[in-house]
Design a protein around this motif. Structure first.
Motif, mmCIF file in Angstrom:
data_model
loop_
_atom_site.group_PDB
_atom_site.id
_atom_site.type_symbol
_atom_site.label_atom_id
_atom_site.label_comp_id
_atom_site.label_asym_id
_atom_site.label_seq_id
_atom_site.Cartn_x
_atom_site.Cartn_y
_atom_site.Cartn_z
ATOM 1 N N ALA A 151 0.827 -1.213 0.000
ATOM 2 C CA ALA A 151 0.000 0.000 0.000
ATOM 3 C C ALA A 151 0.858 1.260 0.000
ATOM 4 O O ALA A 151 0.446 2.313 -0.496
ATOM 5 N N GLN A 153 3.750 1.609 -1.556
ATOM 6 C CA GLN A 153 4.593 1.717 -2.756
ATOM 7 C C GLN A 153 4.313 2.963 -3.590
ATOM 8 O O GLN A 153 5.219 3.523 -4.182
ATOM 9 N N ASP A 154 3.065 3.366 -3.654
ATOM 10 C CA ASP A 154 2.696 4.499 -4.512
ATOM 11 C C ASP A 154 2.791 5.842 -3.784
ATOM 12 O O ASP A 154 2.300 6.849 -4.277
ATOM 13 N N GLY A 155 3.412 5.826 -2.598
ATOM 14 C CA GLY A 155 3.590 7.078 -1.872
ATOM 15 C C GLY A 155 2.403 7.476 -1.023
ATOM 16 O O GLY A 155 2.280 8.637 -0.624
ATOM 17 N N ALA A 156 1.515 6.522 -0.736
ATOM 18 C CA ALA A 156 0.325 6.826 0.073
ATOM 19 C C ALA A 156 0.730 7.246 1.484
ATOM 20 O O ALA A 156 1.726 6.778 2.027
ATOM 21 N N SER A 160 -3.912 7.296 4.694
ATOM 22 C CA SER A 160 -4.520 6.642 3.539
ATOM 23 C C SER A 160 -4.361 5.118 3.624
ATOM 24 O O SER A 160 -5.303 4.363 3.341
ATOM 25 N N GLN A 164 -7.306 2.295 3.869
ATOM 26 C CA GLN A 164 -7.345 1.237 2.858
ATOM 27 C C GLN A 164 -7.343 -0.155 3.488
ATOM 28 O O GLN A 164 -8.052 -1.052 3.036
ATOM 29 N N PHE A 189 9.778 3.651 1.608
ATOM 30 C CA PHE A 189 9.888 3.511 0.151
ATOM 31 C C PHE A 189 11.059 2.597 -0.215
ATOM 32 O O PHE A 189 10.962 1.763 -1.106
ATOM 33 N N ARG A 193 10.908 -1.059 -2.029
ATOM 34 C CA ARG A 193 11.761 -1.344 -3.196
ATOM 35 C C ARG A 193 12.578 -2.610 -2.979
ATOM 36 O O ARG A 193 12.664 -3.474 -3.854
ATOM 37 N N GLU A 196 10.343 -5.705 -2.960
ATOM 38 C CA GLU A 196 9.912 -6.002 -4.335
ATOM 39 C C GLU A 196 11.047 -6.651 -5.116
ATOM 40 O O GLU A 196 10.842 -7.615 -5.852
#
Length: 201
Positions: A151, A153-156, A160, A164, A189, A193, A196
């Motif tokens: 969640a 990963q996209d900078g949330a 947020s 979620q 972050f 990375r 992943e």
């Protein structure tokens, strides 16, 4: 004849693999598809002996498909053929019941031989990936820590992510802190990375 099915979201890869493998005297291509959620119906229609699965496909991942084939006790054996030779993907694929795991730059003759071994009931894994898996180790993250990193990963924002995942912001911060420490990252972050890159997410 060994009947094979190829599931890969890249048409060029599907066609190239299909053409190369069809040159083998004992291998017959019975179908291809580009979406993971199309695979199980196609397996029922074509009854392949071995299915070549990419990992990242729309609809369903190759690892999820391998798990479903195992759960349904389908006779078709699954072979993961992927660009992403990540240790975490390897361990997850084997846990899901895949019979093999190799990378796409494997020579065609070696791929054909791998298919024959999988068809014969053997488990085949790229030796370099096995060595790398031992050096990296098992995924240190809990399921919830993985969810939080995905969640993030996209900078949330923490708020947020909490909304979620239906968690409190304090719980999200704890999970992020634990994940950062476990993967040896500088921040969330960087943790996402690294996780992943190792195939843990």
């Amino acid at each position: 004849m060994i009947k094979i099915l190829i599931a890969d979201d890249q048409q060029l890869i599907r066609e190239a693999l299909g053409t190369l493998l069809s040159l083998q005297p004992d291998i017959e291509l019975v179908g291809t598809c580009g979406r993971g959620d199309e695979v199980l119906n196609l397996v029922q229609e074509t009854q392949p002996d071995v299915i070549l699965l990419d990992i990242e496909m729309p609809g369903m991942t190759g690892i999820e498909i391998a798990a479903q084939l195992t759960e349904c006790k389908v006779a078709t054996r699954s072979l993961i053929v992927t660009t992403f030779g990540r240790p975490g993907y390897l361990s997850r694929a084997l846990e899901a019941g895949a019979s093999g795991f190799i990378v796409k730059d494997t020579p065609a003759a070696q791929l054909a031989e791998t298919i024959r071994k999988v068809y014969a009931g053997l488990r085949v894994v790229d030796p370099a990936l096995v060595a790398e898996s031992f050096s990296v180790g098992a995924c240190p993250l809990t399921d919830r820590e993985s969810d939080v990193l995905i969640a993030a990963q996209d900078g949330a924002s923490v708020a947020s992510i909490a909304r979620q995942l239906h968690l409190s912001q304090g719980t999200v911060r704890n999970h992020l802190s634990n994940a950062i420490a476990k993967v040896g990252a500088e921040n969330r972050f960087d943790a996402a990375r690294k996780a992943e890159a190792n195939g843990w997410l």
